[in-house]
Design an enzyme around this catalytic site. Structure first.
Site, PDB file in Angstrom:
ATOM      1  N   ASN A 265     -35.208  -6.253  66.906  1.00 32.21           N
ATOM      2  CA  ASN A 265     -35.520  -4.815  66.899  1.00 32.21           C
ATOM      3  C   ASN A 265     -34.692  -4.027  67.908  1.00 32.21           C
ATOM      4  O   ASN A 265     -34.599  -2.807  67.818  1.00 32.21           O
ATOM      5  CB  ASN A 265     -37.011  -4.602  67.179  1.00 32.21           C
ATOM      6  CG  ASN A 265     -37.847  -4.723  65.916  1.00 32.21           C
ATOM      7  OD1 ASN A 265     -37.373  -5.181  64.883  1.00 32.21           O
ATOM      8  ND2 ASN A 265     -39.088  -4.306  66.003  1.00 32.21           N
ATOM      9  N   ILE A 291     -44.820  -6.747  57.740  1.00 32.36           N
ATOM     10  CA  ILE A 291     -45.489  -6.305  56.505  1.00 32.36           C
ATOM     11  C   ILE A 291     -44.875  -6.932  55.256  1.00 32.36           C
ATOM     12  O   ILE A 291     -45.573  -7.166  54.275  1.00 32.36           O
ATOM     13  CB  ILE A 291     -45.473  -4.770  56.381  1.00 32.36           C
ATOM     14  CG1 ILE A 291     -44.041  -4.236  56.294  1.00 32.36           C
ATOM     15  CG2 ILE A 291     -46.235  -4.126  57.527  1.00 32.36           C
ATOM     16  CD1 ILE A 291     -43.952  -2.753  55.939  1.00 32.36           C
ATOM     17  N   CYS A 351     -47.051  -3.791  68.347  1.00 29.43           N
ATOM     18  CA  CYS A 351     -46.117  -4.498  67.470  1.00 29.43           C
ATOM     19  C   CYS A 351     -44.834  -3.659  67.491  1.00 29.43           C
ATOM     20  O   CYS A 351     -44.291  -3.429  68.571  1.00 29.43           O
ATOM     21  CB  CYS A 351     -46.694  -4.679  66.066  1.00 29.43           C
ATOM     22  SG  CYS A 351     -47.454  -3.207  65.347  1.00 29.43           S
ATOM     23  N   GLY A 354     -47.016   0.127  66.139  1.00 30.29           N
ATOM     24  CA  GLY A 354     -48.367   0.200  66.652  1.00 30.29           C
ATOM     25  C   GLY A 354     -49.420   0.653  65.667  1.00 30.29           C
ATOM     26  O   GLY A 354     -50.484   1.123  66.082  1.00 30.29           O
TER      27      GLY A 354
END
Length: 580
Positions: A265, A291, A351, A354
């Site tokens: 990230n 996800i 994460c 959030g």
């Protein structure tokens, strides 16, 4: 002919025998936009239409059922549901599917086709029926959660934590609620500087306060460290203020992501809290996947439960979906959070942005720590607070109002959380006031679009669309008959902390949800013990009612009697008041 394929929607929301992942070929139908005056509409058989529900079309069709082959019948379409009932078989075949659970429609046939079945059925996907509903309930479910009331229950604000209205117009963070709790020593200007260094401006804010040891659960998004390893002194100081509030030497930061994902990230401007910058903090990665992984896992689960369940390879097939493995990691992470807070140390959970894994972890940890959230009303407050108010992207994850079924934002994050709650209720059958039915109803209406509770991505969007004023809350419906959702085995224990066993040996597939509409599976009925317990409770209520009637009768008799022997009924009453 047309193919109606319901995909990436509720894995169990329909009436037998269809499940929403089912491929359902329907024939000889036309667009629901056809002139209503030209239609000869028959009564909508066996279905009580909801207030605000209107018929759009009905047609005779052939339904290609995966369990009963071709079935002749009639399909009715309203502005809320698709309803089909067979007309040519002794075995009842019915479908009752809210349009909100349909996420894809494919048309079969075309200009070159000939005959009566040349064109298929056109359905508008993801209808927001909630704005058309005219249902009325005695209780306004929108009043279940009031932020200040819930913070006061947690003994907030206090000398360590203050309430700020810096976000009253959603100017600080457009996906956060208007009322936030932050360290007492942090000024509003501090908050603005911290917001500049957090993804989506989702700064660390308080979710839960431990009344005894004053440890807290904070939630936020990732810091914007980037490839160059940027630092922000205001963010570092702010996290130190969180640590100082209850006097611990180390603040534990739980990053829900796998380490490799958090590092990756950085390439998009995100990252994590490094040891060099946050020296009074300990960083723990919880290895919960994103996800996209969860979406694919649920698709694999769908494939092994519908329309056929292969018994001979069931365990290996289930293992290949990794669904229970993901459930285990989420539960395990929440246990670590709860245990750390219970031992007196404050934690920060995030994460990437959030609003997905963060909400799973904070709400599950709070469920373990705080018995209030294990009550029927408290669980509603928990969902309203941690999921709805703090901006879980329901619209993006479920797809309400969006016809793009292939959107990569779709993911069963909230479903996964409810599955984790179910796992806990199985391990602690007396600790929860609510029963399994409540969890199923919540998931059914997550997809149905009948209520406004799960519409839109955040509080600001709901405000701008006047959801509270134009739609009905799910909690209005649930609280209209709470007896349906009460666990008869519930035993209140105010101070008990629950630590479920996050082991594959103790986790189960939620069969009564994921496979409930498959007629080839013998569904588990209510346990004989639970049924007998409910019968005894009903019998007790009958006796208590009779007791009240006798007491009232004897009291009236005493009042009207002038004889010296009036003491006899008193003795009778004393006998009846013996604890049942």
């Amino acid at each position: 002919m047309s193919l109606v394929e319901v995909e990436e929607a509720n894995p169990a929301m329909a009436s037998a025998p269809i499940a929403p992942y089912n491929s359902s070929p329907l024939g000889n139908s036309s667009s629901p936009n056809a002139s209503r005056e030209s239609l000869k509409m028959e009564p909508l058989a066996d279905v009580a239409m909801l207030p605000g529900e209107e018929r759009v079309i009905d047609k005779d069709i052939i339904y290609i059922c995966p369990f009963n082959a071709a079935v002749k019948g009639k399909v009715f379409i309203t502005n809320y549901r698709l309803y089909f009932k067979n007309t040519d078989s002794e075995t009842p075949v019915t479908l009752d599917v809210p349009l909100g659970v349909i996420s894809r429609v494919e048309k079969m046939g075309g200009a070159s086709s000939r005959g009566e079945n040349s064109y298929g059925l056109e359905i508008t996907c993801k209808q927001l029926f909630a704005f058309l509903s005219q249902e009325k309930y005695e209780e306004n479910g929108w009043n279940v959660y009031e932020a200040m009331e819930e913070y006061r229950r947690q003994v907030l604000p206090n000398s360590e934590w203050r309430v700020t209205f810096i976000n009253k117009n959603y100017e600080l963070c457009d996906t956060y609620p208007t009322i936030l709790v932050v360290p007492y020593k942090a000024t509003d200007e501090d908050l603005r500087r911290v917001a500049a260094f957090r993804s989506r401006c989702r700064i660390p804010v308080l979710s839960w306060f431990h009344k005894e040891n004053h440890a807290v659960i904070m939630r936020c998004s990732q810091p914007l460290v980037g490839m160059s390893g940027k630092r922000n002194k205001d963010d570092e100081r702010y996290l130190d203020l969180i640590r100082e509030a209850n006097g611990t030497t180390k603040l534990t930061i739980y990053d829900a992501r796998p380490n490799v994902n958090a590092v990756a990230n950085k390439a998009t401007g995100g990252g994590y809290e490094g040891d060099d910058a946050y020296q009074n903090a300990e960083l723990v990665f919880l290895d919960i996947h994103n996800i996209h992984v969860m979406r694919e896992s649920l698709k694999k689960l769908k494939d092994i439960v519908y329309p056929n369940v292969e018994e001979s390879h069931w365990l290996s097939s289930l293992e290949s979906t990794h669904w229970l493995e993901h459930i285990k990691l989420v539960l395990s992470g929440a246990i670590q959070v709860a245990d750390k807070v219970s031992s007196g140390s404050s934690v920060v959970v995030h994460c990437s942005d959030g609003w997905d894994r963060t909400a799973q972890l904070t709400s599950l940890a709070m469920l373990m720590l705080d018995s209030y959230y294990r009550t029927l009303r408290g669980f509603q407050v928990l969902l309203e607070k941690e999921w709805i108010s703090f901006g879980h992207k329901f619209a993006s994850r479920i797809g309400h109002g969006d016809k793009n079924h292939a959107d990569q934002d779709r993911s069963p994050i909230f479903l996964q959380f409810i599955d984790c709650v179910w796992q806990m209720t199985k391990q602690f059958p007396t600790a929860f006031e609510f029963n399994e039915r409540l969890l199923v109803v919540i998931l059914d209406h997550l997809y149905s679009c009948r209520f406004g509770t799960f519409l839109y991505n955040c509080e600001s969007a709901r405000e701008s669309n006047n959801v509270r004023g134009k739609t009905v809350s799910l909690w209005s419906f649930v609280n209209s008959d709470t007896s349906l959702y009460i666990n008869p085995f519930f035993t209140p224990e105010s101070s008990r902390v629950l630590y479920p066993v996050a082991s594959m040996r103790h986790l189960e597939l939620w069969v009564t949800y994921y496979i409930r509409w498959n007629p080839r599976i013998l569904h588990q009925q209510q346990s004989p013990v639970e049924q007998r317990y409910k019968e005894l409770l009903a019998l007790r209520d009958q006796y208590l009612k009779k007791l009240e009637e006798l007491q009232l009768s004897d009291s009236t008799h005493l009042t009207n009697s002038s004889t010296p022997n009036a003491a006899t009924p008193n003795q009778h009453i004393t006998h009846l008041q013996t604890p049942f």
